[in-house]
Enzyme design. Structure first.
Site, PDB file in Angstrom:
ATOM      1  N   ARG A 164      11.261   3.322   4.364  1.00  0.00           N
ATOM      2  CA  ARG A 164      10.485   2.388   5.315  1.00  0.00           C
ATOM      3  C   ARG A 164      11.658   1.434   5.659  1.00  0.00           C
ATOM      4  NH1 ARG A 164       5.264  -1.154   4.972  1.00  0.00           N
ATOM      5  NH2 ARG A 164       4.490   0.890   5.412  1.00  0.00           N
ATOM      6  N   HIS A 216       4.363   5.687  12.039  1.00  0.00           N
ATOM      7  CA  HIS A 216       3.723   5.651  10.443  1.00  0.00           C
ATOM      8  C   HIS A 216       2.736   6.791  10.109  1.00  0.00           C
ATOM      9  CE1 HIS A 216       2.922   3.848   6.581  1.00  0.00           C
ATOM     10  NE2 HIS A 216       2.413   2.779   7.061  1.00  0.00           N
ATOM     11  N   ARG A 221       0.844  -1.262   0.114  1.00  0.00           N
ATOM     12  CA  ARG A 221       0.057   0.058  -0.135  1.00  0.00           C
ATOM     13  C   ARG A 221       0.687   1.412   0.007  1.00  0.00           C
ATOM     14  NH1 ARG A 221      -3.179  -3.859   2.107  1.00  0.00           N
ATOM     15  NH2 ARG A 221      -0.986  -4.623   2.722  1.00  0.00           N
ATOM     16  N   THR A 222       1.597   1.406   1.019  1.00  0.00           N
ATOM     17  CA  THR A 222       2.662   2.635   1.061  1.00  0.00           C
ATOM     18  C   THR A 222       3.368   2.844  -0.159  1.00  0.00           C
ATOM     19  OG1 THR A 222       2.607   2.028   3.484  1.00  0.00           O
ATOM     20  CG2 THR A 222       3.869   3.910   2.893  1.00  0.00           C
TER      21      THR A 222
HETATM   22  N1   CP Z   1      -0.538  -0.319   6.003  1.00  0.00           N
HETATM   23  C1   CP Z   1       0.648  -0.336   5.381  1.00  0.00           C
HETATM   24  O1   CP Z   1       2.002   0.147   5.792  1.00  0.00           O
HETATM   25  O2   CP Z   1       0.804  -1.296   4.546  1.00  0.00           O
HETATM   26  P1   CP Z   1       1.994  -1.898   3.586  1.00  0.00           P
HETATM   27  O3   CP Z   1       2.885  -2.418   4.525  1.00  0.00           O
HETATM   28  O4   CP Z   1       1.379  -2.670   2.637  1.00  0.00           O
HETATM   29  O5   CP Z   1       2.521  -0.450   2.990  1.00  0.00           O
END
Ligand code: CP
Length: 304
Positions: free
Chosen positions: A107, A137, A57-58
């Site tokens: 990240r 986050h 997602r991110t």
């Molecule tokens: N919510 C979130 O950070 O999802 P991802 O790890 O897929 O980025």
């Protein structure tokens, strides 16, 4: 539109340093981008995405937000990069900045690393925290707030529950800071004793899902983060589901029109049942959609 705060920031590292004016500005901009489909022009800038931990997602939503804002985007595949030859993240950023990349989404598993890098590389580029360890986050918390605000705009009046592995959740940590800033004081933090937070800034802690969900307007369900648990912190999955999962039965403790959020990825049948993930009151995919617009608002704020 909320007035633009007078002083723009160089980096986007955590909720702690945001003022309420900045929070309102980001909310307002993200909602406007979503409604008007009119996006900023940041074509003179380039975004590098540095994901030392996995993401769907991110990473993708930052990439989409940047591309829709006419930015160039470069993704570093950590496993096939010179990181594998021992290059430090600091040297990687300096190297990529020398090529003209002027912003990085980071990240990493190390708590506090984006902030540390920002102190060392402040003149080099804009740094955006996309999740550091169990610490923070901030863009996820902001997109969660946007999702809540769209459905239930009177934020200070809301009763909100965060349910699950709160101790290891960087999302929960950022949300607790954010809720305290926007005046959400009725916050229930529901977790088994092993995964409860110590002395949260706002809210009360309980291990009773019945007590915690009683009459709430918003439920934020969290994934069990197995990759962060120490040996003594593992719980039996079936027993966890029995006592702490969001199910048709436990949803009944909340308000009838309560909305359901989850930052994802979801583990169906562990912390949330499929019927609830796909429930008409589930906002999980709306959160994902809002992620693009909130991240666009963050990029716009850093550059405009
Ligand atoms: N919510 C979130 O950070 O999802 P991802 O790890 O897929 O980025």
């Amino acid at each position: 539109m909320a007035p633009r705060p007078e002083f723009a920031m160089k980096h986007f590292l955590g909720i702690e340093e945001l003022t309420i004016e900045e929070i309102n500005h980001l909310l307002s901009r993200a909602c406007a981008f979503k409604q008007n489909k009119c996006f900023p022009n940041l074509s003179t800038h380039t975004l590098g995405t540095l994901f030392y931990e996995n993401s769907t997602r991110t990473r993708i939503s930052f990439e989409l937000a940047a591309k829709k804002s006419s930015m160039d985007v470069v993704h570093l595949n950590v496993s096939t990069s010179s990181v594998e030859k021992g290059e430090s993240i600091e040297d990687t950023i300096k190297t990529l900045a020398a090529m003209g990349i002027d912003s990085f989404v980071i990240r990493h598993a190390q708590n506090g690393l984006p902030r540390l890098l920002a102190t060392r590389l402040s003149d080099c580029a804009h740094l955006i925290n996309a999740g550091d360890g169990t610490h923070s986050h901030p863009t996820q918390a902001m997109l969660d707030l946007m999702t809540i605000f769209e459905k239930k705009p009177n934020l200070p009046a809301l009763k909100v529950a965060i349910l699950g592995d709160i101790l290891h959740s960087r999302v929960a940590n950022s949300l607790i800071h954010l809720f305290s800033k926007v005046g959400i004081s009725d916050l229930r933090l529901i977790a088994p004793p092993l995964w409860q937070p110590q002395s949260p800034l706002v809210g009360w802690v309980t291990s009773s899902i019945k007590e915690g969900l009683q009459g709430v307007d918003v439920i934020i369900c969290l994934r069990v983060q197995k990759e962060r648990l120490q040996d003594h912190e593992f719980l039996n999955t079936a027993r966890y589901h029995e006592q702490f999962a969001l199910t048709e039965k436990t949803l009944n403790f909340a308000q009838q029109d309560a909305i359901i959020l989850h930052p994802g990825p979801i583990n169906r049948g562990v912390e949330i049942d499929s019927e609830i993930a796909d429930h008409p009151q589930s906002c999980i995919l709306e959160q994902v959609k809002n992620g693009v617009f909130m991240r666009m608002a963050v990029l716009d704020y850093l550059f405009s």
